[in-house]
Write a protein that holds these residues in place. Structure first.
Motif, PDB file in Angstrom:
ATOM      1  N   PHE A  76       0.796  -1.224   0.000  1.00  0.00           N
ATOM      2  CA  PHE A  76       0.000   0.000   0.000  1.00  0.00           C
ATOM      3  C   PHE A  76       0.833   1.281   0.000  1.00  0.00           C
ATOM      4  CE2 PHE A  76      -2.703  -3.236   1.912  1.00  0.00           C
ATOM      5  CZ  PHE A  76      -3.830  -3.132   1.129  1.00  0.00           C
ATOM      6  N   VAL A  77       1.788   1.357   0.911  1.00  0.00           N
ATOM      7  CA  VAL A  77       2.539   2.596   1.079  1.00  0.00           C
ATOM      8  C   VAL A  77       3.403   2.900  -0.138  1.00  0.00           C
ATOM      9  CG1 VAL A  77       4.270   3.776   2.491  1.00  0.00           C
ATOM     10  CG2 VAL A  77       2.467   2.417   3.590  1.00  0.00           C
ATOM     11  N   VAL A  78       4.204   1.937  -0.564  1.00  0.00           N
ATOM     12  CA  VAL A  78       5.118   2.181  -1.689  1.00  0.00           C
ATOM     13  C   VAL A  78       4.372   2.562  -2.967  1.00  0.00           C
ATOM     14  CG1 VAL A  78       6.835   1.137  -3.220  1.00  0.00           C
ATOM     15  CG2 VAL A  78       7.026   0.855  -0.751  1.00  0.00           C
ATOM     16  N   PRO A  79       3.354   1.795  -3.386  1.00  0.00           N
ATOM     17  CA  PRO A  79       2.668   2.197  -4.625  1.00  0.00           C
ATOM     18  C   PRO A  79       2.019   3.580  -4.541  1.00  0.00           C
ATOM     19  CG  PRO A  79       2.080  -0.056  -4.049  1.00  0.00           C
ATOM     20  CD  PRO A  79       2.847   0.505  -2.887  1.00  0.00           C
ATOM     21  N   ALA A  80       1.361   3.880  -3.425  1.00  0.00           N
ATOM     22  CA  ALA A  80       0.688   5.172  -3.294  1.00  0.00           C
ATOM     23  C   ALA A  80       1.699   6.315  -3.236  1.00  0.00           C
ATOM     24  CB  ALA A  80      -0.189   5.182  -2.042  1.00  0.00           C
ATOM     25  N   LEU A  81       2.734   6.124  -2.441  1.00  0.00           N
ATOM     26  CA  LEU A  81       3.737   7.175  -2.281  1.00  0.00           C
ATOM     27  C   LEU A  81       4.536   7.388  -3.562  1.00  0.00           C
ATOM     28  CD1 LEU A  81       4.769   9.091  -0.123  1.00  0.00           C
ATOM     29  CD2 LEU A  81       6.361   7.315   0.596  1.00  0.00           C
ATOM     30  N   ALA A  82       4.982   6.310  -4.172  1.00  0.00           N
ATOM     31  CA  ALA A  82       5.781   6.428  -5.390  1.00  0.00           C
ATOM     32  C   ALA A  82       4.975   7.074  -6.520  1.00  0.00           C
ATOM     33  CB  ALA A  82       6.291   5.052  -5.819  1.00  0.00           C
ATOM     34  N   THR A  83       3.732   6.667  -6.673  1.00  0.00           N
ATOM     35  CA  THR A  83       2.895   7.243  -7.723  1.00  0.00           C
ATOM     36  C   THR A  83       2.647   8.723  -7.465  1.00  0.00           C
ATOM     37  OG1 THR A  83       1.815   5.116  -8.077  1.00  0.00           O
ATOM     38  CG2 THR A  83       0.665   7.068  -8.897  1.00  0.00           C
ATOM     39  N   SER A  84       2.273   9.063  -6.249  1.00  0.00           N
ATOM     40  CA  SER A  84       1.981  10.465  -5.925  1.00  0.00           C
ATOM     41  C   SER A  84       3.201  11.361  -6.105  1.00  0.00           C
ATOM     42  CB  SER A  84       1.489  10.576  -4.481  1.00  0.00           C
ATOM     43  OG  SER A  84       0.306   9.846  -4.313  1.00  0.00           O
ATOM     44  N   LEU A  85       4.341  10.921  -5.595  1.00  0.00           N
ATOM     45  CA  LEU A  85       5.547  11.741  -5.699  1.00  0.00           C
ATOM     46  C   LEU A  85       6.057  11.830  -7.138  1.00  0.00           C
ATOM     47  CD1 LEU A  85       7.435  10.713  -2.442  1.00  0.00           C
ATOM     48  CD2 LEU A  85       6.225  12.853  -2.911  1.00  0.00           C
ATOM     49  N   LEU A  86       5.952  10.744  -7.878  1.00  0.00           N
ATOM     50  CA  LEU A  86       6.375  10.774  -9.277  1.00  0.00           C
ATOM     51  C   LEU A  86       5.488  11.723 -10.083  1.00  0.00           C
ATOM     52  CD1 LEU A  86       8.453   9.598 -11.211  1.00  0.00           C
ATOM     53  CD2 LEU A  86       6.829   7.777 -11.725  1.00  0.00           C
ATOM     54  N   MET A  87       4.195  11.676  -9.830  1.00  0.00           N
ATOM     55  CA  MET A  87       3.272  12.579 -10.530  1.00  0.00           C
ATOM     56  C   MET A  87       3.508  14.034 -10.134  1.00  0.00           C
ATOM     57  SD  MET A  87      -0.191  10.284 -10.526  1.00  0.00           S
ATOM     58  CE  MET A  87      -1.193  11.542 -11.268  1.00  0.00           C
ATOM     59  N   ALA A  88       4.053  14.250  -8.934  1.00  0.00           N
ATOM     60  CA  ALA A  88       4.356  15.612  -8.473  1.00  0.00           C
ATOM     61  C   ALA A  88       5.720  16.085  -8.974  1.00  0.00           C
ATOM     62  CB  ALA A  88       4.304  15.672  -6.950  1.00  0.00           C
ATOM     63  N   GLY A  89       6.390  15.238  -9.751  1.00  0.00           N
ATOM     64  CA  GLY A  89       7.651  15.638 -10.346  1.00  0.00           C
ATOM     65  C   GLY A  89       8.884  15.395  -9.495  1.00  0.00           C
ATOM     66  N   GLN A  90       8.743  14.603  -8.447  1.00  0.00           N
ATOM     67  CA  GLN A  90       9.899  14.312  -7.588  1.00  0.00           C
ATOM     68  C   GLN A  90      10.834  13.329  -8.286  1.00  0.00           C
ATOM     69  OE1 GLN A  90      10.581  15.758  -4.577  1.00  0.00           O
ATOM     70  NE2 GLN A  90       8.812  17.047  -4.998  1.00  0.00           N
ATOM     71  N   ARG A  91      12.089  13.404  -7.938  1.00  0.00           N
ATOM     72  CA  ARG A  91      13.088  12.500  -8.514  1.00  0.00           C
ATOM     73  C   ARG A  91      13.078  11.168  -7.777  1.00  0.00           C
ATOM     74  NH1 ARG A  91      17.943  16.541 -10.197  1.00  0.00           N
ATOM     75  NH2 ARG A  91      16.607  17.755 -11.561  1.00  0.00           N
ATOM     76  N   TRP A  92      13.633  10.151  -8.441  1.00  0.00           N
ATOM     77  CA  TRP A  92      13.622   8.803  -7.883  1.00  0.00           C
ATOM     78  C   TRP A  92      14.352   8.719  -6.544  1.00  0.00           C
ATOM     79  CZ3 TRP A  92      10.214   5.394  -9.084  1.00  0.00           C
ATOM     80  CH2 TRP A  92       9.639   5.405 -10.344  1.00  0.00           C
ATOM     81  N   GLY A  93      15.424   9.475  -6.373  1.00  0.00           N
ATOM     82  CA  GLY A  93      16.143   9.446  -5.097  1.00  0.00           C
ATOM     83  C   GLY A  93      15.267   9.911  -3.952  1.00  0.00           C
ATOM     84  N   ARG A  94      14.538  10.977  -4.170  1.00  0.00           N
ATOM     85  CA  ARG A  94      13.614  11.513  -3.149  1.00  0.00           C
ATOM     86  C   ARG A  94      12.488  10.528  -2.878  1.00  0.00           C
ATOM     87  NH1 ARG A  94      12.409  14.710   0.876  1.00  0.00           N
ATOM     88  NH2 ARG A  94      10.543  15.947   0.697  1.00  0.00           N
ATOM     89  N   ILE A  95      11.979   9.918  -3.941  1.00  0.00           N
ATOM     90  CA  ILE A  95      10.908   8.929  -3.790  1.00  0.00           C
ATOM     91  C   ILE A  95      11.420   7.741  -2.977  1.00  0.00           C
ATOM     92  CG2 ILE A  95       9.451   7.284  -5.041  1.00  0.00           C
ATOM     93  CD1 ILE A  95       9.388   9.425  -7.333  1.00  0.00           C
ATOM     94  N   GLY A  96      12.616   7.275  -3.307  1.00  0.00           N
ATOM     95  CA  GLY A  96      13.195   6.147  -2.581  1.00  0.00           C
ATOM     96  C   GLY A  96      13.408   6.443  -1.110  1.00  0.00           C
ATOM     97  N   ARG A  97      13.900   7.646  -0.803  1.00  0.00           N
ATOM     98  CA  ARG A  97      14.111   8.034   0.601  1.00  0.00           C
ATOM     99  C   ARG A  97      12.786   8.106   1.355  1.00  0.00           C
ATOM    100  NH1 ARG A  97      17.665  11.380  -1.858  1.00  0.00           N
ATOM    101  NH2 ARG A  97      16.366  13.227  -1.601  1.00  0.00           N
ATOM    102  N   ALA A  98      11.767   8.645   0.716  1.00  0.00           N
ATOM    103  CA  ALA A  98      10.451   8.740   1.371  1.00  0.00           C
ATOM    104  C   ALA A  98       9.883   7.347   1.642  1.00  0.00           C
ATOM    105  CB  ALA A  98       9.492   9.555   0.514  1.00  0.00           C
ATOM    106  N   CYS A  99       9.994   6.472   0.664  1.00  0.00           N
ATOM    107  CA  CYS A  99       9.494   5.104   0.852  1.00  0.00           C
ATOM    108  C   CYS A  99      10.281   4.386   1.940  1.00  0.00           C
ATOM    109  CB  CYS A  99       9.571   4.318  -0.458  1.00  0.00           C
ATOM    110  SG  CYS A  99       8.385   4.860  -1.707  1.00  0.00           S
ATOM    111  N   LEU A 100      11.591   4.527   1.927  1.00  0.00           N
ATOM    112  CA  LEU A 100      12.428   3.885   2.933  1.00  0.00           C
ATOM    113  C   LEU A 100      12.131   4.437   4.326  1.00  0.00           C
ATOM    114  CD1 LEU A 100      14.682   1.895   3.538  1.00  0.00           C
ATOM    115  CD2 LEU A 100      16.320   3.727   3.100  1.00  0.00           C
ATOM    116  N   TRP A 101      11.896   5.749   4.415  1.00  0.00           N
ATOM    117  CA  TRP A 101      11.564   6.341   5.703  1.00  0.00           C
ATOM    118  C   TRP A 101      10.320   5.680   6.293  1.00  0.00           C
ATOM    119  CZ3 TRP A 101       7.257   9.412   7.167  1.00  0.00           C
ATOM    120  CH2 TRP A 101       7.342   9.924   8.457  1.00  0.00           C
TER     121      TRP A 101
END
Length: 123
Positions: A76-101
């Motif tokens: 649940f968390v990874v798909p929702a967070l990764a999709t939302s952040l990617l659509m907001a234009g965030q870079r993969w490094g930021r997305i990865g850190r948020a998911c890992l957090w």
């Protein structure tokens, strides 16, 4: 949802730990940021508590606890967070850190709740 009230202390302690972990990753900005972080961390912790209470005893309790957090995170968390952040234009490094957090927070919360103990609701 009475289990949340019954388990207010372990949920609150685990929520505070999640917010403490945030200090080492990316501090919330302003009062609104802290309020959203508090509510999101507490709600996710309450969901984890419910999942731990309802988890079938098919493996040792600690294995089930860690696995439960991991399954909720990856499902649940990874798909929702990764999709939302990617659509907001965030870079993969930021997305990865948020998911890992969130994984670190959820695993830490599970450990706290298991150590303190959770009480199932009355039947």
């Amino acid at each position: 949802m009475i289990y949340i009230v019954i388990n207010a202390i372990p949920i609150a302690l685990a929520t505070l730990l999640g917010l403490l972990i945030a200090q080492f990753v990316d501090r919330p900005k302003g009062i609104a940021g802290w309020l959203v972080a508090l509510l999101a961390t507490a709600w996710l912790c309450a969901i984890l508590a419910g999942a731990l209470i309802l988890a079938p005893p098919r493996a040792p309790p600690w294995v089930m606890a860690i696995a439960t957090a991991w399954v909720i995170w990856v499902g649940f968390v990874v798909p929702a967070l990764a999709t939302s952040l990617l659509m907001a234009g965030q870079r993969w490094g930021r997305i990865g850190r948020a998911c890992l957090w969130w994984l670190v927070v959820m695993q830490s919360q599970v450990v706290v709740m298991k150590l303190v103990g959770l009480t199932p609701p009355p039947v």
